[in-house]
Design a protein around this motif. Sequence first.
Motif, PDB file in Angstrom:
ATOM      1  N   LYS A  14       0.876  -1.170   0.257  1.00 37.23           N
ATOM      2  CA  LYS A  14      -0.061  -0.031   0.105  1.00 37.23           C
ATOM      3  C   LYS A  14       0.715   1.207   0.032  1.00 37.23           C
ATOM      4  O   LYS A  14       0.257   2.277   0.009  1.00 37.23           O
ATOM      5  CB  LYS A  14      -0.893   0.063   1.230  1.00 37.23           C
ATOM      6  CG  LYS A  14      -2.121  -1.068   1.204  1.00 37.23           C
ATOM      7  CD  LYS A  14      -3.176  -0.781   2.141  1.00 37.23           C
ATOM      8  CE  LYS A  14      -4.207  -1.912   1.806  1.00 37.23           C
ATOM      9  NZ  LYS A  14      -5.212  -1.827   2.845  1.00 37.23           N
ATOM     10  N   VAL A  15       2.062   1.058   0.171  1.00 38.90           N
ATOM     11  CA  VAL A  15       3.267   2.115  -0.004  1.00 38.90           C
ATOM     12  C   VAL A  15       3.887   2.279  -1.275  1.00 38.90           C
ATOM     13  O   VAL A  15       4.187   1.435  -2.085  1.00 38.90           O
ATOM     14  CB  VAL A  15       4.192   1.994   1.193  1.00 38.90           C
ATOM     15  CG1 VAL A  15       5.108   3.338   1.022  1.00 38.90           C
ATOM     16  CG2 VAL A  15       3.645   2.201   2.294  1.00 38.90           C
ATOM     17  N   SER A  16       3.583   3.563  -2.045  1.00 37.79           N
ATOM     18  CA  SER A  16       4.044   3.786  -3.392  1.00 37.79           C
ATOM     19  C   SER A  16       5.483   4.233  -3.578  1.00 37.79           C
ATOM     20  O   SER A  16       6.218   4.256  -4.585  1.00 37.79           O
ATOM     21  CB  SER A  16       3.140   4.521  -4.010  1.00 37.79           C
ATOM     22  OG  SER A  16       2.910   6.050  -3.441  1.00 37.79           O
ATOM     23  N   LYS A  17       5.785   4.876  -2.365  1.00 40.44           N
ATOM     24  CA  LYS A  17       7.135   5.546  -2.405  1.00 40.44           C
ATOM     25  C   LYS A  17       7.755   5.660  -0.943  1.00 40.44           C
ATOM     26  O   LYS A  17       6.859   6.184  -0.225  1.00 40.44           O
ATOM     27  CB  LYS A  17       7.217   6.991  -3.215  1.00 40.44           C
ATOM     28  CG  LYS A  17       8.372   7.477  -3.284  1.00 40.44           C
ATOM     29  CD  LYS A  17       8.231   8.799  -4.211  1.00 40.44           C
ATOM     30  CE  LYS A  17       9.642   9.523  -4.444  1.00 40.44           C
ATOM     31  NZ  LYS A  17       9.479  10.519  -5.462  1.00 40.44           N
ATOM     32  N   VAL A  18       9.012   5.668  -0.936  1.00 41.01           N
ATOM     33  CA  VAL A  18       9.523   5.774   0.416  1.00 41.01           C
ATOM     34  C   VAL A  18      10.795   6.741   0.160  1.00 41.01           C
ATOM     35  O   VAL A  18      11.755   6.564  -0.608  1.00 41.01           O
ATOM     36  CB  VAL A  18      10.003   4.454   1.287  1.00 41.01           C
ATOM     37  CG1 VAL A  18      10.608   5.006   2.585  1.00 41.01           C
ATOM     38  CG2 VAL A  18       8.846   3.841   1.410  1.00 41.01           C
ATOM     39  N   VAL A  21       1.172   6.899   0.378  1.00 44.81           N
ATOM     40  CA  VAL A  21       0.342   5.794   0.081  1.00 44.81           C
ATOM     41  C   VAL A  21      -0.302   5.507  -0.965  1.00 44.81           C
ATOM     42  O   VAL A  21      -0.522   6.924  -1.586  1.00 44.81           O
ATOM     43  CB  VAL A  21      -0.743   5.560   1.404  1.00 44.81           C
ATOM     44  CG1 VAL A  21       0.208   5.411   2.773  1.00 44.81           C
ATOM     45  CG2 VAL A  21      -1.426   6.774   1.488  1.00 44.81           C
ATOM     46  N   ASN A  22      -0.836   4.552  -1.567  1.00 47.21           N
ATOM     47  CA  ASN A  22      -1.684   4.390  -2.738  1.00 47.21           C
ATOM     48  C   ASN A  22      -3.117   4.918  -2.452  1.00 47.21           C
ATOM     49  O   ASN A  22      -3.330   4.697  -1.334  1.00 47.21           O
ATOM     50  CB  ASN A  22      -1.807   3.113  -3.430  1.00 47.21           C
ATOM     51  CG  ASN A  22      -0.291   2.402  -3.466  1.00 47.21           C
ATOM     52  OD1 ASN A  22       0.396   3.034  -4.368  1.00 47.21           O
ATOM     53  ND2 ASN A  22      -0.164   1.190  -3.293  1.00 47.21           N
ATOM     54  N   GLY A  23      -3.652   5.508  -3.069  1.00 50.36           N
ATOM     55  CA  GLY A  23      -5.172   6.232  -2.827  1.00 50.36           C
ATOM     56  C   GLY A  23      -5.296   7.328  -2.527  1.00 50.36           C
ATOM     57  O   GLY A  23      -6.419   7.976  -2.091  1.00 50.36           O
ATOM     58  N   GLY A  24      -4.315   8.359  -2.495  1.00 50.46           N
ATOM     59  CA  GLY A  24      -4.458   9.862  -2.418  1.00 50.46           C
ATOM     60  C   GLY A  24      -4.505  10.010  -1.019  1.00 50.46           C
ATOM     61  O   GLY A  24      -4.324   9.392   0.040  1.00 50.46           O
ATOM     62  N   LYS A  25      -5.145  11.295  -0.743  1.00 52.96           N
ATOM     63  CA  LYS A  25      -5.284  11.861   0.773  1.00 52.96           C
ATOM     64  C   LYS A  25      -6.256  11.207   1.594  1.00 52.96           C
ATOM     65  O   LYS A  25      -6.002  11.263   2.778  1.00 52.96           O
ATOM     66  CB  LYS A  25      -5.830  13.580   0.457  1.00 52.96           C
ATOM     67  CG  LYS A  25      -5.699  14.257   1.601  1.00 52.96           C
ATOM     68  CD  LYS A  25      -6.269  15.603   1.496  1.00 52.96           C
ATOM     69  CE  LYS A  25      -6.429  16.472   2.635  1.00 52.96           C
ATOM     70  NZ  LYS A  25      -6.884  17.771   2.304  1.00 52.96           N
ATOM     71  N   SER A  26      -7.305  10.562   1.030  1.00 54.35           N
ATOM     72  CA  SER A  26      -8.236   9.796   1.738  1.00 54.35           C
ATOM     73  C   SER A  26      -7.568   8.674   2.465  1.00 54.35           C
ATOM     74  O   SER A  26      -7.741   8.421   3.494  1.00 54.35           O
ATOM     75  CB  SER A  26      -9.675   9.783   1.276  1.00 54.35           C
ATOM     76  OG  SER A  26      -9.398   8.766   0.059  1.00 54.35           O
TER      77      SER A  26
END
Length: 159
Positions: free
Chosen positions: A49-53, A82-87
């Motif tokens: 669920k994490v797109s970038k670190v 995280v994937n899925g934006g602000k919400s």
Amino acid sequence: YNKRNANNPLMSNELYLTMVYRPHKGERGFGKIPRSAKEIANFLAQHKKVSKVNYPGLDSHPGHAIAKRQMSGFGSTLSFEVNGGKSALFAVLNNLSVIDISNNLGDSKSLITHPASSTHRRLDEETRKSMGITDSLARLSVGLEHPSDLIKDLEKALQ
């Protein structure tokens, strides 16, 4: 701690700070934080669920080689998207129980913030994005807690 002021009730804060922070020096405390941050960065980098670190201690970081030459550790602060934006990110933040949400980072306690709505909220979206500050980005300052407790907290929040 100043022995001369030992009986001065106004010096009780100095005594308290000496007692609280002295055990945290070196390897037992602040010295372990960069290793904890790297362990957490590695965990997040592997999470679906994490797109970038962003953490200079990771081999995948574009500045890793320079950081390795210039730093004795890689610091206590990292950011991740995280994937899925602000919400989706806000759902993660709201499900944390060990890590506290804060606008200020850099404490002995682990803190997390959403830069787009706090420290960088006055910048327009285009400027924020040019700086790499997206709505799905969180900034985490790792504290003295055991890294396994922080990882468990993040793992639970990312479900």
